[in-house]
Scaffold this motif. Structure first.
Motif, PDB file in Angstrom:
ATOM      1  N   ARG A 147       7.384   3.262   1.951  1.00  0.00           N
ATOM      2  CA  ARG A 147       8.334   3.609   2.215  1.00  0.00           C
ATOM      3  C   ARG A 147       9.505   2.062   3.351  1.00  0.00           C
ATOM      4  O   ARG A 147      10.323   2.479   3.769  1.00  0.00           O
ATOM      5  CB  ARG A 147       8.334   4.228   3.863  1.00  0.00           C
ATOM      6  CG  ARG A 147       7.969   3.986   4.694  1.00  0.00           C
ATOM      7  CD  ARG A 147       7.607   5.303   6.211  1.00  0.00           C
ATOM      8  NE  ARG A 147       7.149   4.825   6.778  1.00  0.00           N
ATOM      9  CZ  ARG A 147       5.608   4.549   7.635  1.00  0.00           C
ATOM     10  NH1 ARG A 147       5.026   4.981   6.751  1.00  0.00           N
ATOM     11  NH2 ARG A 147       5.504   4.112   8.212  1.00  0.00           N
ATOM     12  N   SER A 156       0.825  -1.139   0.009  1.00  0.00           N
ATOM     13  CA  SER A 156      -0.070  -0.156  -0.262  1.00  0.00           C
ATOM     14  C   SER A 156       0.753   1.352   0.159  1.00  0.00           C
ATOM     15  O   SER A 156       2.107   1.249   0.153  1.00  0.00           O
ATOM     16  CB  SER A 156      -1.200  -0.032   1.268  1.00  0.00           C
ATOM     17  OG  SER A 156       0.079  -0.151   2.377  1.00  0.00           O
ATOM     18  N   THR A 157       0.204   2.268  -0.588  1.00  0.00           N
ATOM     19  CA  THR A 157       1.150   3.486  -0.073  1.00  0.00           C
ATOM     20  C   THR A 157       1.873   4.132   1.124  1.00  0.00           C
ATOM     21  O   THR A 157       2.939   4.432   1.398  1.00  0.00           O
ATOM     22  CB  THR A 157      -0.435   5.183  -0.905  1.00  0.00           C
ATOM     23  OG1 THR A 157      -0.608   4.455  -2.200  1.00  0.00           O
ATOM     24  CG2 THR A 157       0.588   5.923  -0.797  1.00  0.00           C
ATOM     25  N   SER A 158       0.788   3.657   2.102  1.00  0.00           N
ATOM     26  CA  SER A 158       1.865   3.992   3.746  1.00  0.00           C
ATOM     27  C   SER A 158       2.377   3.179   3.732  1.00  0.00           C
ATOM     28  O   SER A 158       3.592   3.380   4.489  1.00  0.00           O
ATOM     29  CB  SER A 158       0.861   3.438   4.420  1.00  0.00           C
ATOM     30  OG  SER A 158      -0.015   2.536   4.164  1.00  0.00           O
ATOM     31  N   GLU A 159       2.789   2.323   2.716  1.00  0.00           N
ATOM     32  CA  GLU A 159       3.968   1.105   2.996  1.00  0.00           C
ATOM     33  C   GLU A 159       5.035   1.177   1.974  1.00  0.00           C
ATOM     34  O   GLU A 159       5.752   0.329   2.679  1.00  0.00           O
ATOM     35  CB  GLU A 159       3.821  -0.654   2.556  1.00  0.00           C
ATOM     36  CG  GLU A 159       2.041  -1.034   3.931  1.00  0.00           C
ATOM     37  CD  GLU A 159       1.787  -2.188   4.464  1.00  0.00           C
ATOM     38  OE1 GLU A 159       1.621  -2.861   3.228  1.00  0.00           O
ATOM     39  OE2 GLU A 159       1.894  -2.885   4.896  1.00  0.00           O
TER      40      GLU A 159
END
Length: 119
Positions: free
Chosen positions: A74, A69-72
């Motif tokens: 990084r 996901s976008t939040s992961e």
């Protein structure tokens, strides 16, 4: 087709690895670092994977692998549909993810003890 039971024992047997449940979902950690996790319905496996190589992995087999996901994004992380993996492939992904979070001496010791891989 791999299922969570194909890798559960492996995740508890690897040196320094231990299982935890977070909001009902199984994760494997070394220290406080999560290197493998499963969706609540146990159909998706997330695993540690080098950021610089994940786009190529996903592009090579998009039916198996997905970007996190976008939040992961990084994190060094990729997702896989367990139903598209065979059990040996799932175990290999778990061991490779574990290698990313342990000292090299533990990885080398594992290789000596398991010369044919995680089986």
């Amino acid at each position: 087709m791999a299922v969570i039971e194909d890798v559960r024992a492996l995740g508890t047997e690897l040196e320094r690895s231990y299982p935890v449940y977070v909001r009902g979902a199984l994760r494997f950690r070394v220290g406080q670092i999560v290197y493998v996790d499963f969706s609540l319905d146990e159909t998706i496996m997330g695993f540690a994977f080098p950021k610089e190589e994940r786009a190529a992995l996903v592009a090579s087999e998009p039916h198996k692998f997905h970007l996190p996901s976008t939040s992961e994004m990084r994190f060094n992380w990729v997702k896989a549909d367990l139903s598209t993996l065979d059990p040996p492939e799932a175990r290999e992904l778990v061991v490779d993810a574990w290698r990313m979070v342990v000292p090299q001496k533990l990885s080398r010791a594992y290789d000596l003890a398991h010369p044919h891989g995680p089986g």
